[in-house]
Design a protein around this motif. Structure first.
Motif, PDB file in Angstrom:
ATOM      1  N   ASN A  66       0.826  -1.213   0.000  1.00 23.78           N
ATOM      2  CA  ASN A  66       0.000   0.000   0.000  1.00 23.78           C
ATOM      3  C   ASN A  66       0.858   1.260   0.000  1.00 23.78           C
ATOM      4  N   ASP A  67       1.906   1.262   0.812  1.00 24.42           N
ATOM      5  CA  ASP A  67       2.792   2.425   0.868  1.00 24.42           C
ATOM      6  C   ASP A  67       3.501   2.633  -0.471  1.00 24.42           C
ATOM      7  N   ARG A  68       3.933   1.563  -1.089  1.00 21.35           N
ATOM      8  CA  ARG A  68       4.608   1.652  -2.383  1.00 21.35           C
ATOM      9  C   ARG A  68       3.665   2.241  -3.442  1.00 21.35           C
ATOM     10  N   HIS A  69       2.400   1.797  -3.416  1.00 21.89           N
ATOM     11  CA  HIS A  69       1.415   2.336  -4.358  1.00 21.89           C
ATOM     12  C   HIS A  69       1.193   3.829  -4.127  1.00 21.89           C
ATOM     13  N   PHE A  70       1.113   4.227  -2.861  1.00 22.58           N
ATOM     14  CA  PHE A  70       0.933   5.646  -2.559  1.00 22.58           C
ATOM     15  C   PHE A  70       2.095   6.469  -3.105  1.00 22.58           C
ATOM     16  N   VAL A  71       3.323   6.023  -2.855  1.00 27.29           N
ATOM     17  CA  VAL A  71       4.507   6.747  -3.316  1.00 27.29           C
ATOM     18  C   VAL A  71       4.476   6.886  -4.836  1.00 27.29           C
ATOM     19  N   GLU A  72       4.159   5.806  -5.520  1.00 31.72           N
ATOM     20  CA  GLU A  72       4.100   5.851  -6.983  1.00 31.72           C
ATOM     21  C   GLU A  72       2.984   6.766  -7.467  1.00 31.72           C
ATOM     22  N   ASP A  73       1.799   6.662  -6.862  1.00 31.29           N
ATOM     23  CA  ASP A  73       0.664   7.503  -7.270  1.00 31.29           C
ATOM     24  C   ASP A  73       0.938   8.977  -6.985  1.00 31.29           C
ATOM     25  N   PHE A  74       1.540   9.257  -5.844  1.00 28.76           N
ATOM     26  CA  PHE A  74       1.837  10.640  -5.490  1.00 28.76           C
ATOM     27  C   PHE A  74       2.863  11.233  -6.459  1.00 28.76           C
ATOM     28  N   SER A  75       3.897  10.461  -6.787  1.00 27.44           N
ATOM     29  CA  SER A  75       4.891  10.935  -7.752  1.00 27.44           C
ATOM     30  C   SER A  75       4.246  11.218  -9.103  1.00 27.44           C
ATOM     31  N   GLU A  76       3.377  10.332  -9.521  1.00 30.19           N
ATOM     32  CA  GLU A  76       2.672  10.529 -10.791  1.00 30.19           C
ATOM     33  C   GLU A  76       1.790  11.783 -10.731  1.00 30.19           C
ATOM     34  N   TYR A  77       1.157  11.998  -9.588  1.00 31.88           N
ATOM     35  CA  TYR A  77       0.283  13.155  -9.419  1.00 31.88           C
ATOM     36  C   TYR A  77       1.054  14.469  -9.522  1.00 31.88           C
ATOM     37  N   VAL A  78       2.176  14.584  -8.800  1.00 34.18           N
ATOM     38  CA  VAL A  78       2.919  15.846  -8.819  1.00 34.18           C
ATOM     39  C   VAL A  78       3.671  16.045 -10.131  1.00 34.18           C
ATOM     40  N   ASN A  79       3.809  14.999 -10.915  1.00 33.59           N
ATOM     41  CA  ASN A  79       4.512  15.083 -12.185  1.00 33.59           C
ATOM     42  C   ASN A  79       3.539  15.355 -13.332  1.00 33.59           C
ATOM     43  N   GLY A  80       2.780  16.441 -13.201  1.00 31.62           N
ATOM     44  CA  GLY A  80       1.956  16.880 -14.309  1.00 31.62           C
ATOM     45  C   GLY A  80       0.466  16.905 -14.086  1.00 31.62           C
ATOM     46  N   LYS A  81      -0.020  16.318 -13.009  1.00 31.60           N
ATOM     47  CA  LYS A  81      -1.461  16.319 -12.764  1.00 31.60           C
ATOM     48  C   LYS A  81      -1.888  17.409 -11.780  1.00 31.60           C
ATOM     49  N   MET A  82      -0.959  17.925 -11.006  1.00 31.09           N
ATOM     50  CA  MET A  82      -1.281  18.902  -9.970  1.00 31.09           C
ATOM     51  C   MET A  82      -1.329  20.304 -10.571  1.00 31.09           C
ATOM     52  N   ALA A  83      -2.414  21.018 -10.334  1.00 31.87           N
ATOM     53  CA  ALA A  83      -2.562  22.372 -10.865  1.00 31.87           C
ATOM     54  C   ALA A  83      -1.896  23.419  -9.969  1.00 31.87           C
ATOM     55  N   SER A  84      -2.022  23.282  -8.655  1.00 28.06           N
ATOM     56  CA  SER A  84      -1.510  24.309  -7.743  1.00 28.06           C
ATOM     57  C   SER A  84      -0.994  23.670  -6.455  1.00 28.06           C
ATOM     58  N   PRO A  85       0.329  23.595  -6.275  1.00 32.19           N
ATOM     59  CA  PRO A  85       0.859  23.057  -5.016  1.00 32.19           C
ATOM     60  C   PRO A  85       0.346  23.819  -3.793  1.00 32.19           C
ATOM     61  N   ARG A  86       0.210  25.125  -3.919  1.00 38.24           N
ATOM     62  CA  ARG A  86      -0.275  25.923  -2.788  1.00 38.24           C
ATOM     63  C   ARG A  86      -1.703  25.532  -2.409  1.00 38.24           C
ATOM     64  N   ASN A  87      -2.574  25.438  -3.397  1.00 32.96           N
ATOM     65  CA  ASN A  87      -3.965  25.083  -3.112  1.00 32.96           C
ATOM     66  C   ASN A  87      -4.095  23.656  -2.595  1.00 32.96           C
ATOM     67  N   VAL A  88      -3.302  22.750  -3.145  1.00 31.86           N
ATOM     68  CA  VAL A  88      -3.330  21.373  -2.657  1.00 31.86           C
ATOM     69  C   VAL A  88      -2.832  21.328  -1.216  1.00 31.86           C
ATOM     70  N   GLY A  89      -1.767  22.062  -0.926  1.00 30.63           N
ATOM     71  CA  GLY A  89      -1.255  22.116   0.447  1.00 30.63           C
ATOM     72  C   GLY A  89      -2.291  22.643   1.423  1.00 30.63           C
ATOM     73  N   LYS A  90      -3.002  23.678   1.017  1.00 36.66           N
ATOM     74  CA  LYS A  90      -4.053  24.230   1.882  1.00 36.66           C
ATOM     75  C   LYS A  90      -5.178  23.223   2.074  1.00 36.66           C
ATOM     76  N   ALA A  91      -5.540  22.524   1.003  1.00 31.41           N
ATOM     77  CA  ALA A  91      -6.610  21.531   1.106  1.00 31.41           C
ATOM     78  C   ALA A  91      -6.196  20.360   1.999  1.00 31.41           C
ATOM     79  N   LEU A  92      -4.925  19.971   1.936  1.00 32.84           N
ATOM     80  CA  LEU A  92      -4.449  18.890   2.801  1.00 32.84           C
ATOM     81  C   LEU A  92      -4.558  19.269   4.277  1.00 32.84           C
ATOM     82  N   ALA A  93      -4.387  20.549   4.571  1.00 32.09           N
ATOM     83  CA  ALA A  93      -4.470  21.024   5.956  1.00 32.09           C
ATOM     84  C   ALA A  93      -5.909  21.201   6.430  1.00 32.09           C
TER      85      ALA A  93
END
Length: 103
Positions: free
Chosen positions: A10-37
């Protein structure tokens, strides 16, 4: 990857999915960071643990010169932050940390 063998499936899948997400799927790191909080307080605390352990590894990479121009900014800032927090008693580093205070 050095730590991949220590991860659960499960952890390995998360790491891979997260890397894929930040590598072109994420529109705004700031907004995502705020949403995570903006989550349940327990979950925010668990996310913060992950963030600090990530920063700790980046800081160690900085001190061991394990970075290049692509991640120099992240490693340097992490080292400054983690070392400052540890020096001021706000963050406890593991004995194995290879940082400023261990040199």
């Amino acid at each position: 990857m050095e730590y991949n063998h220590q991860l659960t499936e499960n952890d390995r899948h998360f790491v891979e999915d997260f890397s894929e997400y930040v590598n072109g799927k994420m529109a705004s790191p700031r907004n995502v960071g705020k949403a995570l909080a903006d989550d349940h307080r327990y979950l925010v605390n668990e996310k913060a643990k992950l963030m600090f352990f990530f920063m700790e590894q980046l800081a160690e990479n900085w001190h061991r010169d394990r970075y290049d121009q692509r991640n120099e900014w992240a490693c340097r800032l992490a080292a400054e932050a983690i070392d400052h927090l540890a020096e001021n008693g706000l963050y406890r580093l593991p004995e194995t940390y290879y940082g400023k205070q261990k040199q």
